[in-house]
Every structure is written in structure tokens, then in C-alpha cells.
Enzyme design. Structure first.
Site, short mmCIF file in Angstrom:
data_model
loop_
_atom_site.label_atom_id
_atom_site.label_comp_id
_atom_site.label_asym_id
_atom_site.label_seq_id
_atom_site.Cartn_x
_atom_site.Cartn_y
_atom_site.Cartn_z
N LYS A 49 -67.46 54.72 81.94
CA LYS A 49 -66.28 53.91 82.24
C LYS A 49 -66.57 52.70 83.10
O LYS A 49 -65.74 51.80 83.20
CB LYS A 49 -65.18 54.77 82.89
CG LYS A 49 -64.73 55.96 82.07
CD LYS A 49 -64.31 55.64 80.65
CE LYS A 49 -63.13 54.72 80.55
NZ LYS A 49 -62.45 54.85 79.22
N SER A 267 -67.51 66.66 77.96
CA SER A 267 -67.24 65.73 76.85
C SER A 267 -68.55 65.30 76.20
O SER A 267 -68.59 65.03 74.99
CB SER A 267 -66.43 64.52 77.32
OG SER A 267 -67.23 63.60 78.04
C1 LIG Z 1 -65.91 62.26 80.75
C2 LIG Z 1 -65.36 61.34 79.71
N1 LIG Z 1 -65.71 61.52 78.45
C3 LIG Z 1 -65.24 60.75 77.47
C4 LIG Z 1 -64.35 59.73 77.70
C5 LIG Z 1 -63.81 58.96 76.55
O1 LIG Z 1 -64.20 57.62 76.48
P1 LIG Z 1 -63.17 56.53 75.92
O2 LIG Z 1 -62.06 56.43 76.91
O3 LIG Z 1 -63.98 55.28 75.82
O4 LIG Z 1 -62.66 57.00 74.60
C6 LIG Z 1 -63.95 59.50 79.01
C7 LIG Z 1 -62.98 58.45 79.30
O5 LIG Z 1 -62.27 58.45 80.27
C8 LIG Z 1 -64.46 60.31 80.04
O6 LIG Z 1 -64.09 60.14 81.32
#
Ligand SMILES: Cc1ncc(COP(=O)(O)O)c(C=O)c1O
Length: 313
Positions: A49, A267
Site C-alpha cells: 500500500k 492475503s
Molecule cells: C494485506 C493486504 N493484502 C491485499 C490487499 C489488496 O490490495 P488492493 O487494495 O490493491 O486490491 C491489501 C489492501 O489493502 C492488503 O492490505
């Protein structure tokens, strides 16, 4: 081991982006199918981010929407908040964050440590409740805030269009065949996907999302049950949506730590699990260069040790 980094940085924000691509050789299902991971935890704020926050703030300054007297405010599940806090502190802007009261203590504290004001929304309403609350605050205080709104701001995917997508193309020497990433705001998949499709429409873009509204994959969104982000415009970019069970993502995060020495968040586990499914489904004999993305590290989800400004003994 790589050599000494010889460059000096004028500011921490100059170190955002340009992350390494790491091969996940031990997890590859068979010869000829390479799997790489973009190590976004190497950004100075600890997550992917940083890219979006910096781009939204830079574009806000360039457009005149963000001036010195304004406070940057947004809703965030955590990583974006840390990124705004770091970039805001480094560039000299005040930051306020609205987040559900139940997000991990570590992440509230990390943002607060940069001098950021934390405003809590109902834990029962999740990230959508935080979005509604920030919109209300901005409407009630016109002129006070700069509201980047990461779910609707084209600078969010633009960060990945200008950075992540170009970097992956260059790092693979144009050999990338698939890009597999989780979706939260959808900025990563939209911007990276758009850039890679421009280089070659043959690159397959796979969006990994939780398979259920109730899931344990912080940072990711189950779109069918959520407010759909305005930046989510998958037509012509996203070739496949891959629903991911929480258990498979968590197990894969453990495998990535045990076999590759990469301790990543859940994630990231979901993204790697998606990449491995794509790898296993390929027709026998087909060669591929699959790239996935690791948004952050696992230790971001630990309960913090004591970190107070003043200790009481
Ligand atoms: C830990 C984590 N994984 C994945 C994402 C997803 O990324 P995006 O917001 O670019 O889809 C985020 C976004 O906040 C995140 O904090």
C-alpha cells in the site's frame, strides 16, 4: 548475498517501489512452470500500500486538491493507514484514519506512532462502516480534509500501472504469462493488469478473492457482499476470478514460510495459493512464468509487544 546499496535516499518515500521478484522454486509443481512472487513487504512501510498512498498524495498535490492546511483522511483496514502515515509524516502532512475498532492492535499502534489521529468506526460494520463514516466526516467538514478515497481514486491503480506492472515486465524480461493477485480495493490487480495487458494481451490476469463473505483474509474483499470499488473495472483486464477458501490461504502462507523462508500475511497466502492452482491446472508440457504478489509480512498480524511513549514500571 547482494552487494552494498550505494545510493543514498533524500527521503523514505524515495525507497517505495522497485521491490524484488523472488522465485518460489520449492513450490513449483513441475519443471517448465516457474512461479515468482513480488516481495511488496520490502516497501519501507512494510506493504504494497505504500505505492498507492504515495501516488494518491503526489497526484493530490499536483492537482491542487491537497494543500498544506488540509488533513489527509481515509478509511483503511490497516496497511493503507500505515502507508498514509509514513508518507504524510515524511512529506509534512497531517493524517487522520477511520478504521473498524476491531482491527489488529499492532496496526492501530503503528499508524499512531507516526503521529496519525485514529478515529474508530463500528466493529460490526467492518470496512464498509469505516467508508461510510469517513464520507460523513468529509461532508460535515468541507475544506478541512483531503480525502484520497482509495476505492475510487484512479491514482491507486495508476501506482501499479506506473510501478508494479512495469517492474514485473522488466524483471521477467517480458516472459510473464500469468499475474495472480488478491483483491481488496482492487488497485493492485487493475493497475498491474492494465499495464501487463498493454505489453501483451496474452498475459492472463487472475483475481483471487475470498470465497465467502465471512473470511479470515485481512486486506481482501469478497466483492459479491461488499460495496464494489469504483476502480474495479475488470472488463478487458481480469480474465478470471478465483474464489479462495481461508483455510487453503492460511495453509499456503505456512508452506511459503516453511519451504521458502518467507513469512507472509494471509492475503499473500491466498495469492500464492491462487498461483499454485493456476500452475497445477496448466496442460501437461505447457511452459509458464507465473507471477504473484506478497502484500505484507506475517508479523504485522502479531499482538504487539509493549510499545508506549512512557513506560510505567
Ligand atoms: C494485506 C493486504 N493484502 C491485499 C490487499 C489488496 O490490495 P488492493 O487494495 O490493491 O486490491 C491489501 C489492501 O489493502 C492488503 O492490505
Amino acid at each position: 548475498m547482494r552487494g552494498l546499496r550505494t545510493e543514498t535516499a533524500e527521503s523514505i518515500v524515495d525507497l517505495i517501489g522497485g521491490t524484488p521478484l523472488i522465485r518460489l522454486g520449492k513450490l513449483e509443481p513441475r519443471p517448465g512452470v516457474e512461479v515468482y512472487a513480488k516481495a511488496e513487504f520490502c516497501n519501507p512501510g512494510g506493504s504494497v500500500k505504500d505505492r498507492a498512498a504515495l501516488q494518491m498524495i503526489q497526484d493530490g498535490v499536483a492537482s491542487g486538491a491537497l494543500t498544506r492546511d488540509k488533513t489527509i483522511i481515509d478509511s483503511t483496514s490497516g496497511n493503507t493507514g500505515v502507508a498514509y502515515s509514513m508518507v504524510g509524516a515524511a512529506l509534512g502532512y497531517k493524517v487522520a484514519l477511520v478504521m473498524p475498532a476491531n482491527v489488529s492492535a499492532a496496526r492501530k499502534q503503528i499508524s499512531a506512532s507516526y503521529g496519525t489521529e485514529i478515529i474508530f468506526s463500528s466493529e460490526l460494520e467492518g470496512s464498509d462502516g469505516a467508508i461510510r463514516m469517513v464520507r460523513q466526516l468529509v461532508a460535515e467538514n468541507p475544506g478541512k480534509y483531503f480525502y484520497p478515497d482509495q476505492y475510487s481514486n484512479d491514482s491507486n491503480p495508476r501506482a501499479h500501472y506506473l510501478g508494479t506492472g512495469r517492474e514485473i515486465w522488466e524483471q521477467t524480461g517480458g516472459r510473464v504469462t500469468h499475474f495472480v493477485a488478491g483483491i481488496g480495493t482492487t488497485g493492485t490487480i487493475m493497475g498491474t493488469g492494465r499495464r501487463l495487458k498493454e505489453y501483451s494481451p496474452r498475459v492472463q490476469i487472475v483475481a483471487v478473492e475470498p470465497d465467502d463473505a465471512l473470511h479470515g483474509l485481512e486486506g481482501l474483499k469478497h466483492l459479491p457482499s461488499s460495496l464494489v470499488p469504483a476502480i474495479w473495472r475488470p472488463e478487458g483486464i481480469v480474465d478470471r476470478r478465483l474464489p479462495m477458501p481461508t483455510e487453503e490461504a492460511w495453509d499456503t502462507a505456512e508452506e511459503v514460510a516453511h519451504h521458502e523462508g518467507l513469512f507472509v500475511g494471509h492475503s499473500a497466502g491466498a495469492a500464492v495459493a491462487g498461483a499454485l492452482r493456476v500452475a497445477r491446472e496448466l496442460p501437461e508440457g505447457e511452459r509458464a512464468c507465473i507471477v504473484t504478489l506478497l502484500p505484507d509480512r506475517g508479523d504485522r498480524y502479531f499482538t504487539p509487544l509493549k510499545w508506549e511513549k512512557q513506560y510505567e514500571w
